[in-house]
Write a protein that holds these residues in place. Structure first.
Motif, PDB file in Angstrom:
ATOM      1  N   LEU A 263      24.215   7.066  86.228  1.00 11.83           N
ATOM      2  CA  LEU A 263      23.262   6.465  87.164  1.00 11.83           C
ATOM      3  C   LEU A 263      22.422   7.599  87.749  1.00 11.83           C
ATOM      4  N   ARG A 264      21.241   7.828  87.155  1.00 12.05           N
ATOM      5  CA  ARG A 264      20.417   8.981  87.506  1.00 12.05           C
ATOM      6  C   ARG A 264      19.081   8.525  88.079  1.00 12.05           C
ATOM      7  N   MET A 265      18.748   9.047  89.251  1.00 12.63           N
ATOM      8  CA  MET A 265      17.481   8.733  89.902  1.00 12.63           C
ATOM      9  C   MET A 265      16.637  10.002  89.989  1.00 12.63           C
ATOM     10  N   ASN A 266      15.332   9.863  89.727  1.00 14.14           N
ATOM     11  CA  ASN A 266      14.440  11.016  89.692  1.00 14.14           C
ATOM     12  C   ASN A 266      13.149  10.704  90.439  1.00 14.14           C
ATOM     13  N   GLU A 267      12.736  11.651  91.282  1.00 13.36           N
ATOM     14  CA  GLU A 267      11.442  11.570  91.952  1.00 13.36           C
ATOM     15  C   GLU A 267      10.556  12.695  91.425  1.00 13.36           C
ATOM     16  N   VAL A 268       9.283  12.370  91.165  1.00 11.34           N
ATOM     17  CA  VAL A 268       8.346  13.362  90.656  1.00 11.34           C
ATOM     18  C   VAL A 268       7.063  13.283  91.470  1.00 11.34           C
ATOM     19  N   SER A 269       6.633  14.433  92.001  1.00 12.07           N
ATOM     20  CA  SER A 269       5.365  14.525  92.716  1.00 12.07           C
ATOM     21  C   SER A 269       4.439  15.444  91.938  1.00 12.07           C
ATOM     22  N   VAL A 270       3.288  14.899  91.504  1.00 19.10           N
ATOM     23  CA  VAL A 270       2.325  15.668  90.718  1.00 19.10           C
ATOM     24  C   VAL A 270       1.066  15.822  91.565  1.00 19.10           C
ATOM     25  N   GLY A 271       0.769  17.050  91.984  1.00 18.07           N
ATOM     26  CA  GLY A 271      -0.312  17.316  92.919  1.00 18.07           C
ATOM     27  C   GLY A 271      -1.695  17.254  92.288  1.00 18.07           C
ATOM     28  N   GLU A 272      -2.695  17.477  93.103  1.00 17.07           N
ATOM     29  CA  GLU A 272      -4.090  17.425  92.666  1.00 17.07           C
ATOM     30  C   GLU A 272      -4.342  18.456  91.559  1.00 17.07           C
ATOM     31  N   ASN A 273      -4.974  17.996  90.476  1.00 19.48           N
ATOM     32  CA  ASN A 273      -5.286  18.849  89.320  1.00 19.48           C
ATOM     33  C   ASN A 273      -4.049  19.456  88.668  1.00 19.48           C
ATOM     34  N   ALA A 274      -2.891  18.900  88.919  1.00 17.76           N
ATOM     35  CA  ALA A 274      -1.657  19.404  88.317  1.00 17.76           C
ATOM     36  C   ALA A 274      -1.363  18.664  87.011  1.00 17.76           C
ATOM     37  N   LYS A 275      -0.470  19.265  86.212  1.00 18.80           N
ATOM     38  CA  LYS A 275      -0.120  18.686  84.917  1.00 18.80           C
ATOM     39  C   LYS A 275       1.403  18.686  84.763  1.00 18.80           C
ATOM     40  N   PHE A 276       1.947  17.517  84.401  1.00 17.33           N
ATOM     41  CA  PHE A 276       3.390  17.377  84.199  1.00 17.33           C
ATOM     42  C   PHE A 276       3.619  16.708  82.851  1.00 17.33           C
ATOM     43  N   VAL A 277       4.385  17.383  81.991  1.00 18.25           N
ATOM     44  CA  VAL A 277       4.711  16.866  80.665  1.00 18.25           C
ATOM     45  C   VAL A 277       6.226  16.741  80.569  1.00 18.25           C
ATOM     46  N   TYR A 278       6.693  15.540  80.302  1.00 16.27           N
ATOM     47  CA  TYR A 278       8.136  15.271  80.291  1.00 16.27           C
ATOM     48  C   TYR A 278       8.543  14.644  78.960  1.00 16.27           C
ATOM     49  N   THR A 279       9.643  15.156  78.381  1.00 19.93           N
ATOM     50  CA  THR A 279      10.182  14.602  77.147  1.00 19.93           C
ATOM     51  C   THR A 279      11.677  14.382  77.324  1.00 19.93           C
ATOM     52  N   MET A 280      12.137  13.167  77.047  1.00 19.63           N
ATOM     53  CA  MET A 280      13.556  12.848  77.131  1.00 19.63           C
ATOM     54  C   MET A 280      14.089  12.547  75.734  1.00 19.63           C
ATOM     55  N   MET A 281      15.192  13.208  75.374  1.00 19.63           N
ATOM     56  CA  MET A 281      15.848  12.954  74.098  1.00 19.63           C
ATOM     57  C   MET A 281      17.279  12.527  74.366  1.00 19.63           C
ATOM     58  N   GLU A 282      17.607  11.307  73.968  1.00 18.93           N
ATOM     59  CA  GLU A 282      18.979  10.817  74.153  1.00 18.93           C
ATOM     60  C   GLU A 282      19.689  10.775  72.815  1.00 18.93           C
ATOM     61  N   SER A 283      20.774  11.540  72.721  1.00 18.65           N
ATOM     62  CA  SER A 283      21.605  11.571  71.521  1.00 18.65           C
ATOM     63  C   SER A 283      23.048  11.541  71.986  1.00 18.65           C
ATOM     64  N   THR A 284      23.474  10.359  72.440  1.00 16.64           N
ATOM     65  CA  THR A 284      24.826  10.223  72.987  1.00 16.64           C
ATOM     66  C   THR A 284      25.688   9.421  72.012  1.00 16.64           C
ATOM     67  N   GLN A 285      26.505   8.508  72.524  1.00 17.87           N
ATOM     68  CA  GLN A 285      27.424   7.754  71.677  1.00 17.87           C
ATOM     69  C   GLN A 285      27.544   6.339  72.209  1.00 17.87           C
ATOM     70  N   GLU A 286      28.239   5.498  71.449  1.00 17.22           N
ATOM     71  CA  GLU A 286      28.365   4.090  71.822  1.00 17.22           C
ATOM     72  C   GLU A 286      29.167   3.893  73.102  1.00 17.22           C
ATOM     73  N   ASN A 287      29.877   4.924  73.558  1.00 12.55           N
ATOM     74  CA  ASN A 287      30.689   4.821  74.773  1.00 12.55           C
ATOM     75  C   ASN A 287      29.889   5.104  76.039  1.00 12.55           C
ATOM     76  N   VAL A 288      28.585   5.320  75.934  1.00 13.09           N
ATOM     77  CA  VAL A 288      27.768   5.721  77.084  1.00 13.09           C
ATOM     78  C   VAL A 288      26.839   4.589  77.509  1.00 13.09           C
ATOM     79  N   ALA A 289      26.847   4.297  78.816  1.00 13.31           N
ATOM     80  CA  ALA A 289      25.854   3.417  79.437  1.00 13.31           C
ATOM     81  C   ALA A 289      24.993   4.285  80.342  1.00 13.31           C
ATOM     82  N   ASN A 290      23.694   4.195  80.185  1.00 13.34           N
ATOM     83  CA  ASN A 290      22.793   5.143  80.844  1.00 13.34           C
ATOM     84  C   ASN A 290      21.678   4.382  81.554  1.00 13.34           C
TER      85      ASN A 290
END
Length: 445
Positions: A212-239
């Motif tokens: 159970l993961r919560m994330n806050e992101v603040s991207v300011g004026e003229n700022a750049k944010f690049v995010y990539t998520m890769m999930e490679s877990t197993q059948e025993n994981v609830a995300n």
């Protein structure tokens, strides 16, 4: 399960607070009171209509209130080596900051550290940004996270600083027992700053996890944010991963999610375009098989004029797997000159696979360019036949078509080395091979 977790907190609230980052203790009691009155959502709740996680939530879960690392030291047991990426790496072991104590310097005053460290040494940053973006008081999962969370990480990029090397967070699930993993993270990219953040999810044993993961992101004026998520877990994981993103004037945000191995997953992303000229792109590739279940739920809210957003999610489903896409674009009164587009494309490789797609537009302005669409189908048999006539086998023809299907999403990722890794992971998954990352080292001794 909700009642059991409330009782756990009532009995151990002093321990929870003692082992926690101080910033989390400020709102903990309010979250506890809120959780008592808000029900855990079911599929009857609109924004959880396609959510696959409810049956997992009702199972018995332990919580690591003592912040135990289980004798693990991340740098010693796991080494990630994506060729050519040259990333700075931080670790979360379950929900405990697993890197060395202190902060990891990135560039010119930019850094990453645990929320516990930040509460002591960077309280002014937390006071300015924490809790300002993720403010949903009606969601029981948000309340549960705020009641039990003890740590997470802070990424801070000061005004004008461009962090050239990617920052990679390796989330490792490894405990020797079934566990609920709870953390909360804050990413701040101030005016004119740039950051590329890569999230990698790995399950290192056969135990069951509810993350159970919560994330806050603040991207300011003229700022750049690049995010990539890769999930490679197993059948025993609830995300269940939730993002709340706030963008200022002329900021740029790109967020891509790539699910190539999982049990049950819900990615919930909300983006608020609060300043004119802001642009955002959301997208992802999802590959499911057997009985895996996944969902992407997105909301992009255009609050002001002259902003652009685009979404592109592509799914490939096999076996008896299920997936859902629910995307909502809201254009406020007065948010003129908005451009917003949303697309969901799905390929079914099995008659037993199921996909539910629901793109939505809510437009309250009259000078806009907006569109949305969704398609679901099987592979083009004529294209396969055409390739066979040129000496390409059926299996390889299908592989080439599916790789081409996912290519335009992968190409949105700006880092060439990461693009190559994503293509490799997608190909391995399509061929039914093991999803262990090439060149990454796990030492189980």
């Amino acid at each position: 399960m909700k009642e059991q977790l409330l009782k756990l907190y009532e009995e151990e609230r002093n321990l929870v607070a003692k082992k926690s980052a101080e910033i989390f203790n400020i709102g903990r009691e309010k979250a506890y009171e809120r959780l008592k009155t808000v029900d855990i959502p079911t599929r009857k709740v609109e924004q959880y209509k396609y959510c696959p996680l409810f049956e997992k939530f009702d199972e018995e879960w332990g919580v690591n209130l003592n912040r135990t690392l289980f004798g693990l030291h991340a740098e010693e047991i796991f080494h990630c080596a994506i060729p050519g990426i040259r990333a700075t790496i931080g670790y979360m072991i379950n929900d405990v900051w697993g890197a060395k104590e202190g902060e990891i310097s990135l560039e010119d005053g930019a850094f990453i550290c645990s929320m516990k460290w930040a509460s002591i040494y960077h309280s002014e940053i937390l006071n300015k940004y924490y809790g300002k973006t993720l403010t949903d008081e009606q969601d029981a999962f948000v309340a549960l996270n705020e009641m039990l969370v003890q740590d997470g990480y802070l990424v801070y990029v000061p005004k004008g600083v461009k962090v050239l090397a990617p920052l990679q967070i390796v989330n490792m699930l490894w405990s020797g027992r079934d566990m609920m993993v709870v953390n909360r993270n804050l990413v701040v990219v101030e005016e004119g700053g740039e950051l590329q953040l890569i999230d990698c999810d790995h399950a290192m044993d056969e135990n069951k996890y509810f993350a159970l993961r919560m994330n806050e992101v603040s991207v300011g004026e003229n700022a750049k944010f690049v995010y990539t998520m890769m999930e490679s877990t197993q059948e025993n994981v609830a995300n269940l991963r939730r993002f709340a993103v706030s963008q200022s004037k002329y900021s740029r945000t790109t967020m891509g999610s790539f699910g190539v191995g999982n049990g049950m997953t819900r990615n919930h992303i909300e983006v608020d375009l609060n300043g004119e000229g802001a642009e955002t792109w959301l997208g992802g590739v999802l590959l499911t098989r057997e009985k895996e279940k996944s969902e992407n739920y997105t909301i992009i809210h255009h609050h002001v004029s002259n902003c652009k957003s685009n979404e592109l999610f592509k799914y490939i489903l096999d076996g008896e797997s299920e997936a859902g896409f629910s995307g909502r674009i809201v254009v406020d009164h007065g948010a003129q000159k908005t451009e917003s587009y949303q697309t969901n494309r799905n390929v079914l490789l099995s008659n037993k696979a199921k996909v539910l797609g629901r793109p939505q537009l809510e437009i309250y302005a009259d000078d806009v360019k907006c569109g949305h669409g969704a398609t679901t189908g099987m592979l083009d048999e004529m294209a396969i036949f055409y390739m066979q006539q040129r000496g390409i086998g059926v299996a390889e023809a299908k592989m080439l078509l599916l790789q081409a299907f996912s290519a335009d999403v992968v190409e949105k990722i700006e880092n060439a080395a990461l693009q190559d890794r994503l293509r490799m992971m997608i190909e391995k998954r399509l061929r039914g091979e093991s999803m262990g990352c090439v060149n990454c080292k796990v030492n189980n001794s």
